[in-house]
Design a protein around this motif. Structure first.
Motif, PDB file in Angstrom:
ATOM      1  N   LEU A  38       0.845  -1.206   0.000  1.00 42.75           N
ATOM      2  CA  LEU A  38       0.000   0.000   0.000  1.00 42.75           C
ATOM      3  C   LEU A  38       0.878   1.253   0.000  1.00 42.75           C
ATOM      4  CD1 LEU A  38      -3.024   0.963   0.421  1.00 42.75           C
ATOM      5  CD2 LEU A  38      -2.507   0.983   2.861  1.00 42.75           C
ATOM      6  N   LYS A  39       0.461   2.288  -0.788  1.00 42.13           N
ATOM      7  CA  LYS A  39       1.209   3.555  -0.782  1.00 42.13           C
ATOM      8  C   LYS A  39       0.422   4.594   0.025  1.00 42.13           C
ATOM      9  CE  LYS A  39       3.883   3.328  -5.004  1.00 42.13           C
ATOM     10  NZ  LYS A  39       3.340   2.228  -5.824  1.00 42.13           N
ATOM     11  N   ALA A  40       1.137   5.540   0.659  1.00 41.08           N
ATOM     12  CA  ALA A  40       0.479   6.554   1.501  1.00 41.08           C
ATOM     13  C   ALA A  40      -0.571   7.331   0.710  1.00 41.08           C
ATOM     14  CB  ALA A  40       1.533   7.497   2.076  1.00 41.08           C
ATOM     15  N   GLU A  41      -0.296   7.612  -0.593  1.00 36.97           N
ATOM     16  CA  GLU A  41      -1.248   8.390  -1.412  1.00 36.97           C
ATOM     17  C   GLU A  41      -2.556   7.605  -1.588  1.00 36.97           C
ATOM     18  OE1 GLU A  41       1.916   7.931  -2.129  1.00 36.97           O
ATOM     19  OE2 GLU A  41       2.675   9.993  -1.931  1.00 36.97           O
ATOM     20  N   THR A  76      -4.912  13.369   7.212  1.00 35.33           N
ATOM     21  CA  THR A  76      -4.144  14.189   6.275  1.00 35.33           C
ATOM     22  C   THR A  76      -3.169  13.273   5.529  1.00 35.33           C
ATOM     23  OG1 THR A  76      -2.467  14.511   7.954  1.00 35.33           O
ATOM     24  CG2 THR A  76      -4.196  16.193   7.826  1.00 35.33           C
ATOM     25  N   LEU A  77      -2.570  13.812   4.449  1.00 31.02           N
ATOM     26  CA  LEU A  77      -1.577  13.004   3.730  1.00 31.02           C
ATOM     27  C   LEU A  77      -0.392  12.701   4.655  1.00 31.02           C
ATOM     28  CD1 LEU A  77      -0.518  11.641   1.202  1.00 31.02           C
ATOM     29  CD2 LEU A  77       0.343  13.849   0.408  1.00 31.02           C
ATOM     30  N   ALA A  78      -0.011  13.690   5.493  1.00 26.07           N
ATOM     31  CA  ALA A  78       1.118  13.467   6.421  1.00 26.07           C
ATOM     32  C   ALA A  78       0.805  12.310   7.375  1.00 26.07           C
ATOM     33  CB  ALA A  78       1.397  14.748   7.209  1.00 26.07           C
ATOM     34  N   GLU A 127       2.626   8.615   7.703  1.00 25.65           N
ATOM     35  CA  GLU A 127       3.131   8.076   8.977  1.00 25.65           C
ATOM     36  C   GLU A 127       2.632   6.647   9.229  1.00 25.65           C
ATOM     37  OE1 GLU A 127       1.959  10.663  12.290  1.00 25.65           O
ATOM     38  OE2 GLU A 127       1.831   8.843  13.496  1.00 25.65           O
ATOM     39  N   ILE A 128       1.362   6.368   8.872  1.00 30.21           N
ATOM     40  CA  ILE A 128       0.805   5.055   9.266  1.00 30.21           C
ATOM     41  C   ILE A 128       0.918   3.981   8.180  1.00 30.21           C
ATOM     42  CG2 ILE A 128      -0.779   5.992  10.998  1.00 30.21           C
ATOM     43  CD1 ILE A 128      -3.053   5.821   9.026  1.00 30.21           C
ATOM     44  N   TYR A 146      -4.473   7.755   1.616  1.00 32.13           N
ATOM     45  CA  TYR A 146      -5.041   9.099   1.770  1.00 32.13           C
ATOM     46  C   TYR A 146      -6.307   9.232   0.923  1.00 32.13           C
ATOM     47  CZ  TYR A 146      -5.528  14.160   1.710  1.00 32.13           C
ATOM     48  OH  TYR A 146      -6.030  15.421   1.817  1.00 32.13           O
ATOM     49  N   LYS A 147      -6.270   8.677  -0.317  1.00 30.69           N
ATOM     50  CA  LYS A 147      -7.449   8.721  -1.189  1.00 30.69           C
ATOM     51  C   LYS A 147      -8.623   8.029  -0.513  1.00 30.69           C
ATOM     52  CE  LYS A 147      -6.423   9.002  -6.052  1.00 30.69           C
ATOM     53  NZ  LYS A 147      -6.003   8.209  -7.188  1.00 30.69           N
TER      54      LYS A 147
END
Ligand code: 13P
Ligand code: SF4
Length: 337
Positions: free
Chosen positions: A2-5, A24-26, A30-31, A8-9
């Motif tokens: 899985l990618k953070a982006e 948030t994206l930040a 982090e997670i 976030y989506k």
């Protein structure tokens, strides 16, 4: 991986309780490594993760194999493959999984894993009440310890309580521990024309007892098309004002199928988070209340128990208690199906 982006989506529109609390994206950056590490460990250790809908969305949408209400999750626990079940919810739900799966390791990651209903009654209380009421069948809500279930004849969940009270072959029922759900049972049986003597205990859910009918009246004035959906742990005054009453999964189904847009959903905030994500076209009015026990589950603790569980994280139930509690759960399956 899985990618953070991507995460976030998935999570950006989910409100966590208050409108101002968003992913948030930040936060997703982090997670995401934690989520990936948990999902990798799950495969290596043949573990599955069961998650109640009240638990935080990063767990629901990041690592869960099954998400649902107490009844659905007990069924999922029965069909669970693998060696380990991680139950991100509260202790009584993890105990139910252990009662149904004695050969699996059941882990409970929440540090504070109680429940105001389950903690309101002990097996000793039930033994005393049974001695005082020898001609009553004892029915317990699933929100009870394994020891309390072991003392009872049949267990129920919010999804099947009315059906089981109606079908259970006894006209004298002592229902424990939820007094508010018990009062709802009495009203519902009267509405169905079912004549049974029903005695109650004095437990309550500290989240659901807080909702008041005055709030519904006020919001209905402002939003005349508002549909009110509530959990049967709410008071009968609230239930009377509700368009629909049901378990957390039944509430989701009701809202999914309704043509209405505006809802007042009277249950824990996690359900609104799920619906923000899954039904973005629906609008939830008013505020909700968080359950401190369900919200005690974190990705960090799920990873910790998967890596190196301590004895406090592992559910153990004495075998004769487990077998007696299983009888009460099997009686529920019998009268619910
Ligand atoms: P459900 O079985 O409806 O998910 O309810 C569990 C619970 O703890 C409600 O507060
Ligand atoms: Fe228990 Fe209430 Fe929390 Fe449900 S919401 S787990 S009944 S304290």
């Amino acid at each position: 991986m899985l990618k953070a982006e991507e995460l976030y989506k998935r999570l950006q529109h989910v409100k966590v309780g208050a409108t101002s609390c968003r992913f948030t994206l930040a936060k997703c950056e982090e997670i995401t490594p934690l989520i990936n590490e948990i999902n990798q460990l799950k495969k290596e250790k043949q573990a599955i993760i069961l998650v109640h809908s009240y638990v935080d969305p990063d767990i629901v949408y990041g690592v869960a194999d099954f998400v649902g209400d107490s009844y659905g999750l007990s069924k999922d626990a029965m069909s669970a493959k693998g060696k380990i079940i991680v139950f991100a919810a509260v202790k009584f739900m993890a105990e139910t999984a252990k009662i149904l799966n004695p050969d699996k390791t059941v882990l409970v990651p929440a540090i504070e894993n109680g429940c105001s209903l389950a903690d309101s009654i002990t097996a000793e209380d039930v033994r005393r009440l049974k001695a005082e009421n020898p001609d009553y069948a004892f029915m317990c809500y699933i929100n009870t310890s394994a020891e309390v279930k072991a003392e009872c004849d049949v267990c129920v969940t919010s999804s099947n309580v009315y059906k089981i009270v109606e079908n259970y072959p006894s006209d004298k029922i002592f229902f424990v521990p939820d007094r508010l759900m018990g009062l709802n049972i009495i009203e519902e049986m009267a509405a169905r024309g079912v004549k049974k003597s029903i005695k109650l205990y004095d437990g309550t859910c500290y989240v659901h007892e807080d909702y008041k009918p005055e709030m519904i009246e006020y919001l209905k004035l402002e939003y005349p098309d508002l549909k009110v959906a509530s959990h049967p742990e709410c008071s009968s005054a609230v239930v009377k004002y509700s368009d629909f009453v049901g378990s957390t999964s039944q509430l989701i189904d009701y809202i999914r199928k309704s043509a209405n847009k505006n809802f007042l959903l009277l249950t824990e905030c996690g359900l609104i988070s799920r619906l923000n994500m899954e039904l973005p076209e629906k609008r939830f009015i008013g505020s909700c209340t968080m359950c401190k026990y369900m919200k005690a589950n974190t990705l960090q603790d799920i990873l910790r128990v998967l890596k190196a569980p301590e004895s406090k994280d592992i559910i153990e139930i004495e075998e004769s208690t487990r077998k007696k509690a299983l009888n009460s759960i099997n009686a529920m399956f019998k009268y619910a199906e």
